[in-house]
Design a protein around this motif. Sequence first.
Motif, PDB file in Angstrom:
ATOM      1  N   LYS A   1       0.891   7.090  -6.444  1.00 40.39           N
ATOM      2  CA  LYS A   1      -0.182   8.073  -6.549  1.00 40.39           C
ATOM      3  C   LYS A   1       0.363   9.494  -6.418  1.00 40.39           C
ATOM      4  CE  LYS A   1      -4.290   9.652  -4.053  1.00 40.39           C
ATOM      5  NZ  LYS A   1      -5.182   9.410  -2.888  1.00 40.39           N
TER       6      LYS A   1
ATOM      7  N   GLU B   1       0.820  -1.206   0.000  1.00 44.15           N
ATOM      8  CA  GLU B   1       0.000   0.000   0.000  1.00 44.15           C
ATOM      9  C   GLU B   1       0.854   1.256   0.000  1.00 44.15           C
ATOM     10  OE1 GLU B   1      -2.328  -0.546   3.475  1.00 44.15           O
ATOM     11  OE2 GLU B   1      -3.853  -1.794   2.489  1.00 44.15           O
TER      12      GLU B   1
ATOM     13  N   GLN C   1       1.990   1.966  -3.448  1.00 45.45           N
ATOM     14  CA  GLN C   1       0.903   2.550  -4.232  1.00 45.45           C
ATOM     15  C   GLN C   1       0.715   4.029  -3.880  1.00 45.45           C
ATOM     16  OE1 GLN C   1      -2.567   0.121  -3.503  1.00 45.45           O
ATOM     17  NE2 GLN C   1      -1.579  -1.765  -4.252  1.00 45.45           N
TER      18      GLN C   1
END
Length: 398
Positions: A254, A247, A250
Amino acid sequence: MAHSLHAPPRPRSLTGRLARGLALVPLAAMLAGCNLVVMQPSGDVAVQQRNLILASTGLMLLIIVPVIALTLVFAWRYRESNKEAVYDPDWHHSTQLEVVIWTAPLIIIIALGALTWISTHVLDPFRPLQRIEAGRPVPEGVKPLTVQVVALDWKWLFFYPEYGVATVNEMAAPVDRPIEFKITASSVMNAFYVPALAGMIYAMPGMETKLHAVINKPGDYNGLSSHYSGSGFSRMTFRFLGLQGGEFDQWVAKTKAEGKDLSREAYLDLEKPSEQVPVTYYKSVADGLYGLIVNMCAVPGKMCMNEMMRIDAAGGAGPESHENREKLQYDNRHVREGHEPPGATTPASHRPPRGQVQPEGMKPDGKNPAVRGSDPQPDRGDGPAAPQDPVAPAQRSN
């Protein structure tokens, strides 16, 4: 009937009033509605700090509770209506009681002192972590995540030098990975605080403080400013995300996909005071921007603090500092002898009184001390070394 109307009211029992008062305590706690995140943290450093609070409170209650209880017991035992209690107005000393009164607090103070000394070193915010949590040391080869924090007016700026990104009012970190915070401020002193992660640490302009911590549970936590810094202080908050390894990757992706470029000019615009700034991502950061912020020279053309300190440590600015020092040494020798230096160029308003020696580190204009201490000016290769003052130290002090 008249007698019953004028009869005095029956006194309430002390026990009943005490019971009703104690019943209000849990109701007050429910009305408070407080989220005791400090007592239920999610990071190992905050857990150790919580345990320190509990241990210290428990040690102090060892004295507080008995003292309060005995106060109530004595007040009830020796009340005026109790004729069975021994009344001795001439009593003044009891060795056994003195031993108890002084020994118990002394033992508790020693225990508190030892606990505080140990915790101060173990929980030193500048000290790298030795464990992830109880029973889990930091694995070998694990590199801490470096996060550079800047307290702005009134928002938080986070740099991730390992990934080349930056964010405003939001930061993230992988679970169970040590974090090394490097913290500074742009204008006024502030304080960086994530209650679930670790204790607060000050953010000061022109300085860098550090904090080592780790988050052990994934979640969305609150971060805030815990030091008043102006009108936007109460809204100077940010999100701290504890993410699993995948996560976090990610989140970095982003940030790079949605972010803008944080150039030097963009930072100067961001630095202006503003409140309730939304979360902002930056996919790239100008080279050395954090260092410029720490040294208070993000504005183009402004001399950095580290450069000023380097010049100061070298003895002054340029070859003229050699000439000024040589001139001052020459003038000081004539002042010690009790007459004005020949061809003195120092203005009379800046010259020391007769017989008083002007500090050798002061330029003739009376400003800008160029030399710190009385050590000779080092030869940097840009001029002849300054001659040494032949006057003995004992004469110089006179």
